[in-house]
Design an enzyme around this catalytic site. Structure first.
Site, PDB file in Angstrom:
ATOM      1  NE  ARG A  11      22.023  43.793  46.821  1.00  0.00           N
ATOM      2  CZ  ARG A  11      22.497  42.912  47.689  1.00  0.00           C
ATOM      3  NH1 ARG A  11      22.707  41.665  47.315  1.00  0.00           N
ATOM      4  NH2 ARG A  11      22.750  43.257  48.931  1.00  0.00           N
ATOM      5  N   GLY A  30      33.201  45.711  46.846  1.00  0.00           N
ATOM      6  CA  GLY A  30      33.246  45.233  45.461  1.00  0.00           C
ATOM      7  C   GLY A  30      33.526  46.350  44.489  1.00  0.00           C
ATOM      8  N   GLY A  31      34.017  45.903  43.335  1.00  0.00           N
ATOM      9  CA  GLY A  31      34.508  46.827  42.311  1.00  0.00           C
ATOM     10  C   GLY A  31      33.468  47.796  41.782  1.00  0.00           C
ATOM     11  CE1 TYR A  89      21.930  38.278  41.794  1.00  0.00           C
ATOM     12  CE2 TYR A  89      21.589  36.716  43.581  1.00  0.00           C
ATOM     13  CZ  TYR A  89      22.429  37.527  42.845  1.00  0.00           C
ATOM     14  OH  TYR A  89      23.763  37.585  43.137  1.00  0.00           O
ATOM     15  NE  ARG A 284      31.333  36.775  42.665  1.00  0.00           N
ATOM     16  CZ  ARG A 284      30.822  35.858  41.879  1.00  0.00           C
ATOM     17  NH1 ARG A 284      30.101  34.863  42.361  1.00  0.00           N
ATOM     18  NH2 ARG A 284      30.996  35.931  40.582  1.00  0.00           N
ATOM     19  NE  ARG A 322      26.157  34.849  41.759  1.00  0.00           N
ATOM     20  CZ  ARG A 322      26.811  35.097  40.645  1.00  0.00           C
ATOM     21  NH1 ARG A 322      26.957  34.145  39.756  1.00  0.00           N
ATOM     22  NH2 ARG A 322      27.316  36.295  40.408  1.00  0.00           N
ATOM     23  CE  LYS A 390      42.526  45.146  34.990  1.00  0.00           C
ATOM     24  NZ  LYS A 390      41.684  46.041  34.224  1.00  0.00           N
ATOM     25  CG  ASP A 510       9.823  52.800   1.396  1.00  0.00           C
ATOM     26  OD1 ASP A 510       9.938  52.275   0.271  1.00  0.00           O
ATOM     27  OD2 ASP A 510      10.426  52.381   2.406  1.00  0.00           O
TER      28      ASP A 510
HETATM   29  C1  GDG Z   1      32.212  40.435  38.151  1.00  0.00           C
HETATM   30  C2  GDG Z   1      32.845  39.618  37.021  1.00  0.00           C
HETATM   31  C3  GDG Z   1      34.531  41.428  36.728  1.00  0.00           C
HETATM   32  C4  GDG Z   1      36.628  39.629  47.138  1.00  0.00           C
HETATM   33  N1  GDG Z   1      36.672  39.051  48.343  1.00  0.00           N
HETATM   34  C5  GDG Z   1      36.580  40.019  49.265  1.00  0.00           C
HETATM   35  C6  GDG Z   1      36.495  41.219  48.600  1.00  0.00           C
HETATM   36  N2  GDG Z   1      36.526  40.957  47.287  1.00  0.00           N
HETATM   37  C7  GDG Z   1      36.465  41.974  46.247  1.00  0.00           C
HETATM   38  C8  GDG Z   1      37.759  42.016  45.465  1.00  0.00           C
HETATM   39  C9  GDG Z   1      37.284  42.532  44.121  1.00  0.00           C
HETATM   40  C10 GDG Z   1      35.869  41.997  44.010  1.00  0.00           C
HETATM   41  O1  GDG Z   1      35.460  41.619  45.304  1.00  0.00           O
HETATM   42  C11 GDG Z   1      35.781  40.744  43.124  1.00  0.00           C
HETATM   43  O2  GDG Z   1      35.837  41.161  41.797  1.00  0.00           O
HETATM   44  P1  GDG Z   1      36.181  40.196  40.585  1.00  0.00           P
HETATM   45  O3  GDG Z   1      36.420  41.002  39.386  1.00  0.00           O
HETATM   46  O4  GDG Z   1      37.355  39.376  40.924  1.00  0.00           O
HETATM   47  O5  GDG Z   1      34.972  39.167  40.432  1.00  0.00           O
HETATM   48  P2  GDG Z   1      33.324  39.129  40.406  1.00  0.00           P
HETATM   49  O6  GDG Z   1      32.761  39.363  41.743  1.00  0.00           O
HETATM   50  O7  GDG Z   1      32.990  37.806  39.813  1.00  0.00           O
HETATM   51  O8  GDG Z   1      32.811  40.294  39.456  1.00  0.00           O
HETATM   52  C12 GDG Z   1      34.328  39.929  36.937  1.00  0.00           C
HETATM   53  C13 GDG Z   1      33.758  42.234  37.765  1.00  0.00           C
HETATM   54  O9  GDG Z   1      32.389  41.851  37.795  1.00  0.00           O
HETATM   55  C14 GDG Z   1      33.830  43.723  37.482  1.00  0.00           C
HETATM   56  O10 GDG Z   1      33.331  44.033  36.224  1.00  0.00           O
HETATM   57  O11 GDG Z   1      35.894  41.712  36.862  1.00  0.00           O
HETATM   58  O12 GDG Z   1      34.896  39.232  35.869  1.00  0.00           O
HETATM   59  O13 GDG Z   1      32.645  38.224  37.240  1.00  0.00           O
HETATM   60  O14 GDG Z   1      37.242  43.913  44.116  1.00  0.00           O
HETATM   61  O15 GDG Z   1      38.635  42.833  46.141  1.00  0.00           O
HETATM   62  N3  GDG Z   1      36.423  42.396  49.260  1.00  0.00           N
HETATM   63  C15 GDG Z   1      36.424  42.358  50.613  1.00  0.00           C
HETATM   64  N4  GDG Z   1      36.471  41.195  51.298  1.00  0.00           N
HETATM   65  C16 GDG Z   1      36.541  40.021  50.667  1.00  0.00           C
HETATM   66  O16 GDG Z   1      36.590  38.971  51.324  1.00  0.00           O
HETATM   67  N5  GDG Z   1      36.379  43.499  51.282  1.00  0.00           N
END
Ligand code: GDG
Length: 745
Positions: A11, A30-31, A89, A284, A322, A390, A510
């Protein structure tokens, strides 16, 4: 050089929405999007990804608008059809790879059609990247949806620097090996120069699979593939620490008017239950996150410690995810039922144990949830990293609070000050909750400060910059060590021109690793018909001599090429059979030493299932390609130490080849044999190709006008390199008589 970085992810960092027939845009949450912001915003950069909308939903005006908005945000969209989204996907990515990589074999389904679409869509990403990539650009690919992309790019544009980062766990070999397309997936990833994972364990799992499934040599964290070196390393992803900390600080000082809806509810809660504590979980809605386990463990806790009834509340935010995939729908149903059952079981008129929200929330509400709770309960059954853990720590502006974290999250390997638990152990779970609820403010502070110190240092910016720095270094090392240049079209054309005008032409080739792939048993590496045709067709040119120059014993080379009109050099240069002539012995090395070395090697065969000794007339080779790689590595080192002592005193040397240790006489090498040969010929066109260090002796003695070609991109004195056997074969095809004649017509 003005090169750019191209980020490629499933994405984009922006989301498009069709609203009243126009397109709206907002930043993705998201991160990943935040994490790569620094790289994306600074300097020259481009982000390639899917828009989030199916092609069928879009008319021409939409498409144009998306292109325009994307371009303003330095993005390029990959367009996907509904069927592709379903199969690539929701299908292969989320029904095969996601469960497999998270150890949920029971949820893993393999559908060949979905796999084919996965391959096809990866190709579409490759097309999009290559439309915008210039030589020397850095490409940073993300996550499990694009495992094949690194190789696709490498094959089509070898000069790119390619980095790959996997955001989810890489599973243990025993799990990964169950995948029907395991080789393709690994090969796909190995197209990168640098492969990053969140933790050291994932790196080890990956390397283990590479060794066991592909049989490649791994030295520490480097993989040797056709002499290309690929590095795998851990880069634990961090968060935008200041953003979380500062926003939490700001929220403390907000007046009532600015307070969010969720915060007003939380305020009410504290007024009604001043002594009660809030336990927070955010994930999630995914079966890997262990949501039902957590609810059941919470139930167990309430039963075991009834003194907390009415005193604690689990506030659970599950973000929809999903929901097209059946397991996710079932999980939602199970969670709803569990929450209902437990609330029904324990609730009183004015207290319910679980507050459950199934939706996503704005960032500000998230901050309120984090900062208002005393305990975070993050207990995935398996998680690549987990950023929520974190983020909770970053919002603890008063240095209080306790994090209970599953050992199965990647984050656990760096957050030792959290209370780490096994999410499947209900007793440990309950005990940790109890400990957290009773923890003194001093202990909380000590733990939180230590965690914050680490998180504020290794932020997501640092993570991204570290990865890019390491990618630069990896590519630089490869370039510095390998003086060879890629043999491109330009050089090919120059070579052909010289070939056509040359009077006498010599090809020194070779065999193993250059013309054919290595096999478990050297006896099985016989030439295929295509190879015979290729060599015969080159040999048809006038005044052209083909020389097969190999470390192999005379017997096998004679068996395979004896009937051909080529020159053969065997045993690393002891024997030669010139075109149309008899075998001639160039060197006569002593072989008495074999009586001493053989029993040593054999004793190592007895202790290493799969290893074997190859008896050559003038050398002995201990092969370990078929042995368990871990055990073979240890035995090989032991054997090498033993042999080294003996050989140096006896005019012998140990060649550390590709999965083989070979002891041979010092005076014998391909260089001496070739020198002998070229001094007697008048060749004005010489082409020499080889893949390992025994061929370096041959390159060393070549005249300046010779074309020396190494198979694989690694340290070599050859002038040029090609990527692999397929490349050298198609390059040689240019010299076939039919090609030469048709080109001159
Ligand atoms: C994958 C890997 C790995 C969640 N709910 C809301 C919201 N969030 C944000 C959180 C966090 C992110 O989403 C979730 O990140 P996670 O790391 O917990 O999990 P995955 O989505 O499964 O991500 C995981 C990641 O990739 C990074 O490499 O850590 O292990 O599975 O930032 O804050 N943000 C908002 N509203 C929500 O309701 N605004």
């Amino acid at each position: 050089m003005n090169t750019k970085t191209i980020i490629v992810a499933n994405r984009l960092p922006i989301e498009f929405k069709i609203s009243s027939n126009t397109i709206e845009i907002k930043p993705s949450v998201g991160g990943l999007a935040t994490g790569l912001n620094t790289v994306h915003k600074q300097g020259k950069s481009l982000w390639v990804g899917w828009s989030g909308l199916a092609e069928e939903q879009l008319n021409d005006v939409h498409k144009e608008k998306i292109r325009e908005l994307a371009s303003q945000a330095k993005c390029v969209t990959v367009s996907l059809k509904e069927k592709e989204i379903e199969e690539f996907y929701f299908g292969f990515s989320n029904k095969a790879l996601w469960p497999l990589f998270h150890y949920f074999l029971e949820f893993t389904t393999y559908e060949p059609e979905q796999w084919e679409t996965y391959v096809k869509v990866n190709e579409q990403y490759a097309d999009a990247v290559l439309q915008h990539a210039a030589d020397g650009d850095k490409i940073w690919i993300h996550d499990y949806q694009l495992l094949l992309l690194p190789k696709m790019l490498r094959d089509r544009r070898p000069s790119l620097s390619i980095g790959f980062f996997l955001h989810i766990p890489f599973p243990a070999f025993e799990i990964f090996r169950t995948c029907p397309w395991r080789e393709e997936l690994l090969q796909g990833m190995l197209g990168a120069d640098l492969i990053g994972f969140h933790t050291y364990d994932y790196v080890q799992h990956f390397l283990n699979s590479v060794r066991r499934i592909l049989g490649l040599t791994v030295k520490f964290n480097e993989i040797m593939q056709h002499n290309r070196t690929i590095k795998a390393d851990s880069f634990p992803m961090g968060i935008d620490y200041n953003n979380f900390y500062n926003t939490a600080q700001l929220h403390k000082h907000r007046n009532n008017r600015e307070v969010s809806e969720i915060m007003s509810k939380l305020n009410e809660h504290i007024i009604n239950y001043p002594d009660s504590k809030l336990i927070l979980s955010i994930d999630r809605m995914d079966y890997t996150k262990g949501i039902p386990n957590r609810i059941r463990a919470f139930e167990y806790f309430l039963e075991k410690y009834p003194q907390y009834l009415g005193k604690v509340r689990l506030m659970m935010l599950a973000v929809p995810s999903r929901s097209n995939v059946p397991q996710y729908r079932k999980l939602k149903k199970d969670t709803d039922e569990l929450v209902g059952r437990i609330n029904g079981k324990f609730a009183t008129i004015d207290w319910t144990p679980i507050w459950y929200f199934y939706r996503s929330m704005p960032f500000d509400d998230l901050i309120d949830l984090y900062s208002f709770s005393q305990i975070a309960l993050i207990t995935p059954l398996r998680d690549g990293m987990n950023l929520v853990a974190k983020e909770f720590i970053a919002t603890r502006t008063k240095s209080d609070g306790v994090l209970i974290l599953s050992e199965m999250a990647g984050a656990a390997s760096e957050m030792h000050e959290a209370l780490l638990i096994n999410p499947n152990n209900a007793d440990q779970f309950a005990a940790a909750l109890h400990q957290a609820l009773e923890m003194s403010p001093e202990e909380q502070k000590t733990r939180i400060l230590a965690l914050q110190k680490r998180l504020s240092r290794y932020t997501v910016d640092k993570w991204a910059l570290d990865f890019i720095k390491s990618l630069n270094e990896t590519c630089q090392t490869t370039t510095e060590h390998s003086i060879s240049k890629l043999l491109d079209k330009l050089i090919m054309n120059k070579m052909l021109t010289e070939f056509k005008t040359a009077k006498n032409k010599l090809f020194l080739l070779d065999y193993d690793g250059t013309l054919v792939n290595f096999r478990g048993n050297p006896e099985n590496a016989s030439p295929d018909i295509g190879l015979y045709d290729l060599l015969d067709n080159i040999n048809k040119n006038t005044n052209t001599e083909i020389v097969i120059i190999s470390g192999r014993g005379r017997d096998s080379i004679e068996k395979w090429f004896g009937h051909k009109n080529y020159t053969l050099i065997t045993d690393h240069g002891i024997w030669i059979r010139r075109k149309d002539k008899e075998w001639l012995q160039l060197e006569d090395p002593k072989t008495e030493w074999k009586e001493i070395i053989r029993p040593i090697m054999e004793s190592f065969v007895d202790r290493t299932p799969g290893a074997f000794v190859e008896e050559k007339k003038y050398s002995l080779a201990w092969h370990y390609r078929k042995a368990d790689p871990d055990m073979a590595e240890i035995r090989m080192r032991e054997l090498k130490i033993l042999l080294t002592g003996f050989v140096s005193e006896n005019g012998l040397s140990v060649l550390d080849g590709s999965m083989v240790l070979e002891v041979k006489n010092n005076i014998v090498n391909k260089g001496r044999a070739v020198l002998n040969l070229i001094s007697g010929t008048q060749a004005d066109f010489i082409f020499a190709a080889g893949d390992d260090h025994t061929d370096e002796f041959m390159f060393e003695v070549m005249p300046n006008n010779a074309y020396t070609v190494k198979i694989g991109r690694s340290e070599s004195i050859a002038l040029y390199y090609v990527n692999d056997i397929a490349d050298i074969r198609s390059l040689l095809a240019n010299f076939e008589l039919k090609q030469i004649s048709s080109a001159s017509q």
